[in-house]
Scaffold this active site. Sequence first.
Site, PDB file in Angstrom:
ATOM      1  N   LEU A 234       0.822  -1.206   0.000  1.00  0.00           N
ATOM      2  CA  LEU A 234       0.000   0.000   0.000  1.00  0.00           C
ATOM      3  C   LEU A 234       0.860   1.261   0.000  1.00  0.00           C
ATOM      4  O   LEU A 234       1.681   1.461   0.898  1.00  0.00           O
ATOM      5  CB  LEU A 234      -0.921  -0.003   1.220  1.00  0.00           C
ATOM      6  N   ASP A 235       0.652   2.091  -1.037  1.00  0.00           N
ATOM      7  CA  ASP A 235       1.323   3.392  -1.168  1.00  0.00           C
ATOM      8  C   ASP A 235       2.846   3.270  -1.179  1.00  0.00           C
ATOM      9  O   ASP A 235       3.559   4.185  -0.744  1.00  0.00           O
ATOM     10  CB  ASP A 235       0.889   4.346  -0.035  1.00  0.00           C
ATOM     11  N   GLU A 236       3.353   2.142  -1.666  1.00  0.00           N
ATOM     12  CA  GLU A 236       4.798   1.920  -1.690  1.00  0.00           C
ATOM     13  C   GLU A 236       5.334   1.789  -3.112  1.00  0.00           C
ATOM     14  O   GLU A 236       6.524   1.555  -3.299  1.00  0.00           O
ATOM     15  CB  GLU A 236       5.148   0.637  -0.908  1.00  0.00           C
TER      16      GLU A 236
END
Length: 292
Positions: A234-236
Amino acid sequence: MICPSSTRAFFAVTFSCHNRPGIVAAVSTRLFDLGANIIEAQQFDETASTQFFMRIVFDIADAPAVQEQVRTALESLSEIFGLRWSLVDLRKRPKVLFLVSRFDHCLVDLLYRWRIDELPIDPVGIISNHPAETYANIDFHGIPFHYFPVTKDTKAEQERKIRDVMVATGTQLVVLARYMQILSNEMAAYLSGNCINIHHSFLPGFKGARPYHQAFERGVKLIGATAHYVTSDLDEGPIIEQDVERISHIDTPDDLIRKGRDIERRVLARAVRYHIEHRTVMNGNKTIVFVS
């Protein structure tokens, strides 16, 4: 902006490899021998990893045989230099599918840029987990709209419907235009390298939900937005574009959200343009972006 021509085809090639002398000379010589005219060339040598990255835009005779010769030449250079390369016809508009939730500002901005031909794409659909009435004031210009509600128990079925739309429309790029649903690991893998998300925070800070409220609680002096490729983390995912705006102690969370909307729109639009113009090259968990 590439100007169409009835006799010339416009291509962009990007490649990466271990750096060594002679790469640029070899590629440019092969293109010259095939009658190509180089319009734009950018390169980057990452000294820490000894990796070399390059993007070349060229025009060439608009004939299938000539274009096949270009691909053959790149294959032969790949054997010599170990090139990891990609070639695209810049005259062809990529088919783009938009996923959106309640907030529609990024979607509206992208549709506007498409409508005025600033963003040369072919929108093939809009998918939302909210009903069409949510967007009653938006002109979709005939783009098919799909309402696919989702819950924790129906996520697998909803994502299957999204994949069905992608296959039926020949989707080449998925844009999460403030789509506030976390994709499953399977869906993220399916979209790998072909899905861009806009996160309303200057990553890697303030991941997940309500980042503007997190920023307010920390008393930050800058807020930002990040466009990145989607991965299962997530969001990486590899970051494509970011921007910031200064704020102060008098700004409320609502002020941050209002100012953030402007940042989100322009960051996502730039990221989509970089992708469709073949300006991004993956470099592990990072991207090399050849900005014009």
